[in-house]
Design an enzyme around this catalytic site. Structure first.
Site, short mmCIF file in Angstrom:
data_model
loop_
_atom_site.label_atom_id
_atom_site.label_comp_id
_atom_site.label_asym_id
_atom_site.label_seq_id
_atom_site.Cartn_x
_atom_site.Cartn_y
_atom_site.Cartn_z
N SER A 35 -3.09 -9.08 -6.67
CA SER A 35 -3.70 -7.88 -6.11
C SER A 35 -4.97 -8.31 -5.38
CB SER A 35 -4.04 -6.91 -7.25
OG SER A 35 -4.90 -5.90 -6.81
N ARG A 36 -5.52 -7.38 -4.57
CA ARG A 36 -6.81 -7.66 -3.96
C ARG A 36 -7.92 -7.57 -5.00
NH1 ARG A 36 -7.00 -2.94 -0.04
NH2 ARG A 36 -6.19 -2.08 -1.98
N LYS A 96 9.99 -3.07 3.74
CA LYS A 96 10.22 -2.52 5.07
C LYS A 96 9.03 -1.65 5.45
CE LYS A 96 10.44 1.37 4.63
NZ LYS A 96 9.52 2.42 4.06
N ARG A 166 -0.99 7.90 7.77
CA ARG A 166 -1.67 8.45 8.96
C ARG A 166 -2.68 7.49 9.57
NH1 ARG A 166 -3.68 14.47 8.03
NH2 ARG A 166 -4.74 13.99 9.98
N1 LIG Z 1 11.79 0.51 -0.20
C1 LIG Z 1 11.28 1.70 -0.46
O1 LIG Z 1 11.96 2.59 -0.98
C2 LIG Z 1 9.85 1.96 -0.16
C3 LIG Z 1 9.24 3.11 -0.69
C4 LIG Z 1 7.88 3.29 -0.46
C5 LIG Z 1 7.19 2.38 0.31
N2 LIG Z 1 7.81 1.29 0.84
C6 LIG Z 1 7.06 0.31 1.62
O2 LIG Z 1 6.25 -0.42 0.72
C7 LIG Z 1 4.97 -0.66 1.28
C8 LIG Z 1 3.90 -0.10 0.35
O3 LIG Z 1 4.07 1.29 0.20
P1 LIG Z 1 3.49 2.09 -1.06
O4 LIG Z 1 3.98 3.47 -0.93
O5 LIG Z 1 3.71 1.36 -2.32
O6 LIG Z 1 1.93 2.06 -0.69
P2 LIG Z 1 0.70 2.29 -1.68
O7 LIG Z 1 1.11 3.11 -2.84
O8 LIG Z 1 -0.44 2.73 -0.83
O9 LIG Z 1 0.40 0.83 -2.25
C9 LIG Z 1 0.12 -0.25 -1.45
C10 LIG Z 1 -0.64 -1.29 -2.27
O10 LIG Z 1 -1.02 -2.34 -1.38
C11 LIG Z 1 -2.37 -2.71 -1.61
N3 LIG Z 1 -3.15 -2.31 -0.43
C12 LIG Z 1 -3.64 -1.10 -0.12
N4 LIG Z 1 -4.27 -1.11 1.06
C13 LIG Z 1 -4.18 -2.36 1.52
C14 LIG Z 1 -4.63 -3.00 2.68
N5 LIG Z 1 -5.30 -2.32 3.62
N6 LIG Z 1 -4.36 -4.30 2.83
C15 LIG Z 1 -3.69 -4.96 1.88
N7 LIG Z 1 -3.23 -4.40 0.74
C16 LIG Z 1 -3.47 -3.12 0.57
C17 LIG Z 1 -2.84 -1.98 -2.84
O11 LIG Z 1 -2.60 -2.84 -3.95
P3 LIG Z 1 -3.80 -3.73 -4.54
O12 LIG Z 1 -4.95 -2.78 -4.72
O13 LIG Z 1 -3.25 -4.25 -5.77
O14 LIG Z 1 -4.12 -4.79 -3.54
C18 LIG Z 1 -1.95 -0.77 -2.87
O15 LIG Z 1 -1.78 -0.28 -4.15
C19 LIG Z 1 4.99 -0.04 2.67
O16 LIG Z 1 5.26 -1.04 3.62
C20 LIG Z 1 6.12 0.97 2.61
O17 LIG Z 1 6.78 1.16 3.85
C21 LIG Z 1 9.12 1.06 0.58
#
Ligand SMILES: NC(=O)c1ccc[n+]([C@@H]2O[C@H](COP(=O)([O-])OP(=O)(O)OC[C@H]3O[C@@H](n4cnc5c(N)ncnc54)[C@H](OP(=O)(O)O)[C@@H]3O)[C@@H](O)[C@H]2O)c1
Length: 334
Positions: A35-36, A96, A166
């Protein structure tokens, strides 16, 4: 490699869903999280019983006890996070959309090939047993010559301007998060289109709220696709050929049933095998990664890297036409 040792990079929503599926797989072992921030890594590790919590990505990438890293950051960080892991010789499954644009995607594919390391986009739809069945039916000519694909993916939610969906800096917009599914379905069945048309409504932040696309292939097949961040559309798909069609109901990107209509025949409903688990399970893509690693394959035939690059080219072309460009991006088409 009896049990494949996984690391998860990022601790957000999808990282947790994937981790929950992984810990239930007898041939997988979730051994590390990165994680970060150290507290977030520790909290995630405690939640899923993960032995090692890394407070930065580089430590996870350098962890020799990890066979493969699942990258689950927002799209804007896929290039840097996956690149770090590939450079350290770690196999990577990357969420993705694979990257923000095809330039970044080519860089990752180049790194994987240079390091002879496994890399796959986490396009779980392509690993879904019913989607594989649909692909086989279409390839076998069950509905004749493919003429049209219709698919949509629209959601609503109270997304603040800073939410990743967004925020331009995080690759926001409907297209990359949701539109990637209809586009990937059309690519799976027809390959890369020769013509891309699109129109979008943009938010004040400059990301697409709603995007409509018409893709056309050399042979004359067309796909009419739509995605939205502020409209809960049916999320269905239909695939029409010269001798019939296949309809996939709500949630087409992880179906639990579909209906095959063939001219001159009664409709046939095909339902998922209960043994395949719940429709939202990520276990099929995880299983495909582990199959590849055990077989010494650096690329999955189900989610080939050239296919991922082609999808990224189409997404770039759509964004170019509707005028969505992320911070620091150069024009995306030559
Ligand atoms: N396959 C699927 O069904 C599915 C479903 C939802 C999303 N996704 C994909 O998965 C990815 C993440 O989506 P999510 O819904 O899990 O997002 P999320 O809940 O916002 O989580 C993303 C995680 O990445 C880290 N992060 C946040 N901002 C960041 C930044 N600016 N730079 C680097 N790391 C950052 C954080 O973890 P830390 O604090 O631990 O660093 C955060 O908890 C996206 O690309 C989305 O398209 C896929």
């Amino acid at each position: 490699m009896d049990r494949v040792r996984w690391g998860v990079l990022a601790t957000g929503g999808i990282a947790a869903s994937f981790a929950a599926d992984l810990v239930a797989m007898p041939d997988a072992e979730l051994v590390a999280v990165g994680s970060r921030s150290e507290p977030a890594a520790r909290e995630f590790a405690e939640r899923f019983g993960i032995p090692r919590a890394h407070g930065d990505w580089a430590s996870l990438a350098a962890d020799d006890g990890v066979d493969v890293v699942y990258v689950a950051t927002p799209h804007s960080a896929h290039r840097s996070a996956a690149g770090l892991c590939l450079e350290a010789g770690r196999a990577v499954l990357c969420e993705k959309p694979f990257t923000l644009n095809v330039r970044e995607a080519k860089e990752l594919v180049g790194l994987a090939r240079e390091h002879d390391t496994f890399l796959m986009e986490a396009m779980w739809t392509y690993c879904n047993p019913l989607v594989r069945r649909i692909k086989q039916l279409v390839d076998d000519g069950a509905i004749g010559t493919l003429r049209a694909v219709h698919a949509d993916f629209g959601i609503t939610g109270d997304f603040a301007p800073t939410h990743r969906l967004r925020d331009p800096a995080q690759g926001g917009g409907a297209l990359l998060d949701l539109g990637v599914y209809p586009v990937s379905l059309a690519h799976l069945l027809l390959g890369e289109p020769s013509q891309v048309m699109a129109s979008a409504v943009l938010s004040d932040e400059g990301v697409d709220l709603r995007t409509g696309m018409v893709l056309t292939w050399e042979g004359g097949a067309q796909a009419v696709l739509h995605c939205a961040l502020d409209a809960a559309t049916p999320v269905q798909a239909s695939i029409t050929g010269s001798r019939g069609r296949i309809e996939i109901p709500h949630g087409f990107f992880h179906p639990e049933r579909f209906v095959l209509y063939r001219h001159g025949h009664d409709p046939e409903e095909v339902v998922a095998d209960p043994a395949d688990g719940p429709r939202s399970s990520y276990r099929h893509e995880a299983a495909e990664v582990m199959r590849c690693l055990r077989a010494g394959e650096t690329e999955s035939p189900l989610v080939p890297l050239d296919g991922t690059l082609a999808v990224m080219r189409t997404l770039d072309a759509v964004r170019e036409r509707v005028g969505v460009r992320y911070p620091g991006e150069q024009p995306v088409l030559p």
